[in-house]
Design a protein around this motif. Structure first.
Motif, PDB file in Angstrom:
ATOM      1  N   ASN A 118     106.182   8.103  55.805  1.00  0.00           N
ATOM      2  CA  ASN A 118     105.280   7.594  56.835  1.00  0.00           C
ATOM      3  C   ASN A 118     106.096   6.735  57.798  1.00  0.00           C
ATOM      4  OD1 ASN A 118     103.317   5.653  58.145  1.00  0.00           O
ATOM      5  ND2 ASN A 118     101.869   6.893  56.952  1.00  0.00           N
ATOM      6  N   ARG A 138      97.879   8.315  47.092  1.00  0.00           N
ATOM      7  CA  ARG A 138      96.745   9.238  47.029  1.00  0.00           C
ATOM      8  C   ARG A 138      96.344   9.771  48.408  1.00  0.00           C
ATOM      9  NH1 ARG A 138      94.285   9.513  42.079  1.00  0.00           N
ATOM     10  NH2 ARG A 138      94.670   7.801  40.604  1.00  0.00           N
ATOM     11  N   GLN A 139      96.890   9.194  49.476  1.00  0.00           N
ATOM     12  CA  GLN A 139      96.530   9.664  50.812  1.00  0.00           C
ATOM     13  C   GLN A 139      97.081  11.076  51.027  1.00  0.00           C
ATOM     14  OE1 GLN A 139      97.264   6.853  54.022  1.00  0.00           O
ATOM     15  NE2 GLN A 139      97.105   5.129  52.577  1.00  0.00           N
ATOM     16  N   ARG A 140      96.258  11.935  51.591  1.00  0.00           N
ATOM     17  CA  ARG A 140      96.592  13.349  51.724  1.00  0.00           C
ATOM     18  C   ARG A 140      97.880  13.570  52.503  1.00  0.00           C
ATOM     19  NH1 ARG A 140      93.744  18.146  51.288  1.00  0.00           N
ATOM     20  NH2 ARG A 140      94.580  19.867  52.531  1.00  0.00           N
ATOM     21  N   GLU A 141      98.052  12.870  53.637  1.00  0.00           N
ATOM     22  CA  GLU A 141      99.242  13.078  54.457  1.00  0.00           C
ATOM     23  C   GLU A 141     100.509  12.709  53.704  1.00  0.00           C
ATOM     24  OE1 GLU A 141      99.993  10.166  57.624  1.00  0.00           O
ATOM     25  OE2 GLU A 141      98.098   9.200  57.049  1.00  0.00           O
ATOM     26  N   HIS A 142     100.428  11.709  52.828  1.00  0.00           N
ATOM     27  CA  HIS A 142     101.595  11.300  52.046  1.00  0.00           C
ATOM     28  C   HIS A 142     101.888  12.323  50.950  1.00  0.00           C
ATOM     29  CE1 HIS A 142     100.562   6.903  53.336  1.00  0.00           C
ATOM     30  NE2 HIS A 142     101.195   7.576  54.295  1.00  0.00           N
ATOM     31  N   SER A 194      97.025   3.660  45.955  1.00  0.00           N
ATOM     32  CA  SER A 194      96.201   4.107  47.089  1.00  0.00           C
ATOM     33  C   SER A 194      97.064   4.773  48.155  1.00  0.00           C
ATOM     34  CB  SER A 194      95.446   2.919  47.687  1.00  0.00           C
ATOM     35  OG  SER A 194      94.577   2.342  46.729  1.00  0.00           O
ATOM     36  N   PHE A 195      98.266   4.220  48.369  1.00  0.00           N
ATOM     37  CA  PHE A 195      99.206   4.787  49.340  1.00  0.00           C
ATOM     38  C   PHE A 195      99.571   6.219  48.953  1.00  0.00           C
ATOM     39  CE2 PHE A 195     103.534   5.695  50.714  1.00  0.00           C
ATOM     40  CZ  PHE A 195     103.512   5.346  52.056  1.00  0.00           C
ATOM     41  N   SER A 245      97.670  -1.014  45.252  1.00  0.00           N
ATOM     42  CA  SER A 245      97.877  -0.662  46.663  1.00  0.00           C
ATOM     43  C   SER A 245      98.844   0.508  46.786  1.00  0.00           C
ATOM     44  CB  SER A 245      98.410  -1.873  47.436  1.00  0.00           C
ATOM     45  OG  SER A 245      97.489  -2.937  47.414  1.00  0.00           O
TER      46      SER A 245
END
Length: 725
Positions: A629, A59-63, A56-57, A53
């Motif tokens: 975030n 790999r998010q573009r905004e992060h 995945s967090f 998890s």
């Protein structure tokens, strides 16, 4: 049936190590990390699923944009160092940035980068290595570069004259030592009288004599004698066969310490590699040391393909093989233990590097004259026709040996520049140096000629050496004086060694004995022979083998020393590893202004109704760049702990120290505004004369010191990074 093991890419191996790094965390630190980025987690939990998890967090573009945007220049320096320094550790980073960042700043920044999931610590064969998070490779692809660690220097240039030591300077130094063998104290420093005499001869180049003297001593070319020092001409003959570039490098390196033959070559090669990688760029001392550090490090590809070696003997064989292949197994240790810094200081004195300006902060900027691509790089053995190995660096001019010197009737000699050391050394054995300059001046007198005779020269060989090196006739007065001095010298001789005395037919038989004859060094008189034997055992063995076994014991004679050759150096140098190992991404991730990222987080925080302590705790997380975030602004995930105390709050300072001792964390103590600052691990609190003291193991020196708690203006606890287990 045997199954093939799956072949994993290097990136996949790094991802696997990143995932495994979380398994080493204790439960509290693991759960705290997950709550920081994923929010509240339910117990019991599955560690592997939580790590997935978290992956995945990230790999998010905004992060990825937020993480990349918040990285400062100093943090990027440390990240790049972690990428390009093989087997990177905290100790290596400390030494690499020794002259750039303080230890406390470096330690806190590394810990912060770990908490922000940018760096992590992997366990490779029980070695804890700092690595860059492979999940961020694509995002950081355009930022990771070795040039970030070796930045271009902006400075104010000044006109300088290169003062590199030439072959003529080395020869003049040798002549000076022959004239003044008792020139140094027991600690190898030059005597005051020596310096005064040298200043009249060498002028501003006198400072290089110490480097030359220590270099020749540690190379074994000079050795101690009963009356100071003397030359090992066998070793010198090997040395002069090197190119001038190799000679200068060997002297520079050897002046910093005494090394084994292999280690000497390693350090000399490291100096060449460092200068080659700097190229034509100007550099500071810190940039020189950084470049040397990276030049000494082996590329990771070599590390990873090396077979596992279990036995000590096998390791020694493998290291020897790697040395032969040009892979320096000791070079990294050389660059880390301060040896390169001492070599740099010697290189400045020798003129290999020279100052060319200063930065705005007053730091000296240097450059180096590329002697490796000029005539200096040519082998002295091949310099018979091309005499460009002296002060005419890179001129490529051809100098005939007969143009080397002039001799006037007053027996003064002028030696011209541009000749190889091997051509000058034979004549300085019987001359006294009077002035070193572009054209060096020498004199020939009775004393200097007697020294030449002591070296085994004769009036004929001296005359031949002069005639070979001058285009003009040698003055007749000198020829007459040479014959006169030779007759005077030959009228009495000292001999030391094994002397064999034989009568009549036995003397004739000895001269024709195939075993004994090769060992006859000098025929002192009919039937009296000086032998080149080292000891009694060798003498008796020789007599027995020759068939003359009726001879008794005799006294020792000196045999010629046998010296090893100098190892060849790679003057091309080896480039540092500038490959990050990252795969080129399909697109470059653009960043945004860091203030905009933090402003969004502060705006989200302002909308929440929180207690002052909780708000302060979340603000600290934003300041530390751990919030990427707004969903992370959850007060329930905070672990409220006090981290600093100061002023008159004695109880608070004691509490901080106690917390650090229990968790084995470091503290930072400051004493007065702009005063002493110490960083280390607190070991014990004691009381002396109604005053409390704390024993601290200081970092990075690991020295234990005692400091007053009450006198400290502030005490701060430096929390460990998440991977510090």
């Amino acid at each position: 049936m045997a199954f093939r093991e799956p072949v994993m890419s290097e990136h996949a191996k790094k991802v696997l190590r990143w995932r495994e790094s979380f398994l080493y965390l204790d439960e509290n630190r693991f759960s705290e990390t997950m709550r920081t980025y994923l929010g509240e987690i339910k117990t019991p939990y599955n560690k592997q699923k939580l790590v997935e998890s978290l992956e995945s967090f990230l790999r998010q573009r905004e992060h990825l944009v937020a993480i990349k945007s918040l990285v400062s220049k100093e943090e990027l320096d440390i990240i790049c160092a972690a990428v390009f320094i093989p087997d990177c550790t905290e100790d290596k980073l400390t030494k690499f940035f020794e002259n750039t960042y303080s230890y406390s700043f470096l330690y806190e920044t590394i810990n912060n980068l770990e908490d922000r999931l940018i760096l992590f610590i992997s366990n490779i064969e029980d070695h804890f290595i700092i690595e860059f998070n492979p999940l961020l490779e694509d995002a950081f692809y355009d930022l990771i570069s070795v040039e970030k660690l070796l930045p271009e220097i902006h400075f104010e240039k000044k006109q300088t004259q290169n003062t590199i030591v030439t072959a003529e300077m080395i020869a003049a130094f040798c002549a000076f030592v022959i004239q003044n063998p008792n020139l140094a104290k027991q600690d190898r420093s030059l005597k005051k009288h020596t310096i005064e005499v040298a200043e009249e001869i060498f002028g501003e180049k006198t400072s290089s004599l110490t480097v030359l003297f220590n270099g020749f001593l540690n190379l074994g070319i000079l050795k101690d004698s009963g009356k100071g020092v003397e030359f090992d001409w066998s070793k010198m003959n090997k040395f002069v066969q090197q190119s001038l570039a190799e000679q200068l490098v060997y002297i520079t390196v050897a002046s910093s310490g005494h090394f084994s033959r292999d280690n000497l070559r390693l350090q000399a090669q490291l100096l060449i590699d460092t200068l080659r990688n700097l190229g034509s760029a100007c550099f500071t001392k810190d940039l020189f040391l950084r470049t040397g550090f990276l030049a000494a490090a082996r590329p990771k590809s070599q590390e990873e393909t090396r077979p596992q070696i279990s036995s000590r003997f096998a390791r020694l064989i493998e290291e020897s093989r790697l040395r032969t292949a040009g892979q320096d197994v000791e070079a990294t240790r050389i660059s880390e233990n301060g040896g390169l810094e001492r070599i740099f200081d010697a290189a400045v004195v020798m003129g290999l590097v020279s100052d060319c300006g200063t930065t705005d902060s007053g730091e000296t900027v240097y450059t180096f004259e590329n002697i490796f691509d000029s005539g200096c790089a040519g082998s002295a053995a091949d310099a018979g026709s091309e005499r460009g190995t002296g002060s005419e660096r890179g001129a490529g001019s051809e100098r005939n040996l007969c143009e080397m010197l002039t001799v006037d009737p007053g027996m003064s000699v002028n030696i011209m520049p541009g000749f190889a050391l091997k051509d000058i050394i034979p004549v300085i054995k019987f001359m006294s140096v009077t002035r070193y300059d572009m054209v060096s001046s020498y004199s020939i007198d009775r004393q200097s000629i007697m020294r030449g005779f002591d070296f085994g020269l004769t009036s004929k060989s001296i005359l031949a050496a002069l005639k070979e090196r001058t285009a003009y006739p040698v003055p007749e007065t000198l020829e007459v004086q040479l014959d006169d001095w030779n007759a005077s010298y030959s009228s009495a001789e000292f001999f030391k060694g094994f002397v064999l005395k034989l009568d009549g037919k036995m003397a004739i038989a000895a001269e024709h004995n195939s075993v004994l004859a090769p060992h006859i060094h000098t025929v002192i008189a009919p039937g009296i022979f000086l032998l080149d034997i080292n000891d009694d055992a060798e003498a008796m063995a020789l007599i027995k083998e020759s068939g003359l076994d009726f001879i008794g014991k005799i006294k020792t004679a000196r045999a010629e020393n046998q010296s090893t050759d100098f190892l060849k150096l790679n003057l091309e140098g080896r480039k540092i590893n500038d490959r990050s190992g990252f795969t080129s991404p399909t697109e470059v991730l653009e960043t945004e202004d860091a203030e905009k990222v933090t402003d969004r987080m502060y705006a989200a925080l302002a909308k929440l109704k929180l207690a002052p302590a909780a708000r302060e705790g979340l603000e600290l997380r934003i300041i530390h760049k751990m919030v990427i975030n707004p969903s992370q602004l959850n007060p329930s995930i905070l672990r409220m702990e006090r981290t600093n105390a100061g002023g008159m709050d004695f109880g608070g300072k004691l509490y901080i120290i106690d917390l650090a001792m229990k968790s084995q964390e470091k503290i930072e103590m400051k004493f007065g505004a702009g005063g002493l600052t110490v960083v280390g691990v607190p070991l014990n609190v004691t009381k002396k004369n109604d005053e409390a003291f704390v024993e601290i193991q200081l970092e990075p020196d690991n020295i234990v010191r005692e400091y007053s708690i009450g006198k400290a203006s502030s005490v701060s606890r430096i929390r460990k990074g998440m991977f510090r287990y």
